[in-house]
Design a protein around this motif. Sequence first.
Motif, mmCIF file in Angstrom:
data_model
loop_
_atom_site.group_PDB
_atom_site.id
_atom_site.type_symbol
_atom_site.label_atom_id
_atom_site.label_comp_id
_atom_site.label_asym_id
_atom_site.label_seq_id
_atom_site.Cartn_x
_atom_site.Cartn_y
_atom_site.Cartn_z
ATOM 1 N N UNK A 143 0.778 -1.172 0.171
ATOM 2 C CA UNK A 143 -0.021 -0.070 0.006
ATOM 3 C C UNK A 143 0.815 1.402 -0.066
ATOM 4 N N UNK A 144 2.105 1.321 1.003
ATOM 5 C CA UNK A 144 2.852 2.464 0.729
ATOM 6 C C UNK A 144 3.562 2.409 -0.537
ATOM 7 N N UNK A 145 3.853 1.487 -1.254
ATOM 8 C CA UNK A 145 4.428 1.754 -2.649
ATOM 9 C C UNK A 145 3.429 2.276 -3.454
ATOM 10 N N UNK A 146 2.144 1.841 -3.537
ATOM 11 C CA UNK A 146 1.216 2.105 -4.476
ATOM 12 C C UNK A 146 1.025 3.549 -4.383
ATOM 13 N N UNK A 148 2.717 5.953 -2.933
ATOM 14 C CA UNK A 148 3.817 6.792 -3.426
ATOM 15 C C UNK A 148 4.205 6.784 -5.107
ATOM 16 N N UNK A 149 3.924 5.659 -5.763
ATOM 17 C CA UNK A 149 3.836 5.542 -7.212
ATOM 18 C C UNK A 149 2.947 6.475 -7.793
ATOM 19 N N UNK A 153 2.947 9.322 -10.630
ATOM 20 C CA UNK A 153 2.282 9.276 -11.684
ATOM 21 C C UNK A 153 1.140 10.428 -12.112
ATOM 22 N N UNK A 154 0.610 11.000 -10.752
ATOM 23 C CA UNK A 154 -0.519 11.847 -10.849
ATOM 24 C C UNK A 154 0.069 13.093 -11.066
ATOM 25 N N UNK A 203 -5.687 9.305 -10.432
ATOM 26 C CA UNK A 203 -5.997 9.699 -9.117
ATOM 27 C C UNK A 203 -6.995 8.685 -8.372
ATOM 28 N N UNK A 204 -7.956 8.051 -8.983
ATOM 29 C CA UNK A 204 -8.746 7.237 -8.402
ATOM 30 C C UNK A 204 -7.925 6.032 -7.794
#
Length: 235
Positions: A143-146, A148-149, A153-154, A203-204
């Motif tokens: 979850x932390x990696x998701x 941050x990445x 990307x946003x 963003x979603x």
Amino acid sequence: AAARTEGALALLQGQAPAALPPSVPLAALALPHVPRSLPSRLLERRPDLAQAAQQLAATDYALDAARAAFMPSIRLAASAGRADASLIPQAVNVFALGGSVLAPLFDAGRLRAQADAAAARRDQAAYAYRKAVLAAFREVEDALAAVALSAQQEEALAQQCDALQDSLALATRRYRAGYAAYLEPLDAQRNLLSAQLALAQVRGDRLAATAALFQSTGGGWQAGATVFSHPKEQP
């Protein structure tokens, strides 16, 4: 899909399914600040870890009870306000008295088998607890990696949308001035729309990753609280 989501949210709140009031637009949703590190104590609030810990504690008590079954049942006679120690000449050898009244009768290994089974269940619960802890750490790391990445990307897609917006404005001016065909602003609009759709999707994904991080940590964290990156750093 919106109706099903509203029903699921109402169920989480312990209420009857009903339409929810309109929310703010997607772009207006504020995301909480995610610290660089989170204390491992947050995972203690996870229901799965609490269940595994209680199961381990229960098997510990069962193992203690199985071992206590080997303790002989002894009657002590009170004499002058104290127990008569003459009933047990040598307490160290109490388990070596064989089939006397001080030791359990021959039971074909039933007590030993029960103790071994209780020990096996305790080991199984310990491995299950360890597996639950490792799975919890993996979910938090994912979850932390998701988060941050998706944030990176946003940011990149937002910059791309700004550049495509400028490109559309330039293509529109060129068309109105007669220097370009109408196809040029159409292509600019198509590219801008694709980037805006990708930005909304990312963003979603970032919002979903943040919600998954709250869930994996057992309900989130307190803003401004001291966090620790390793259990050894905790006071």
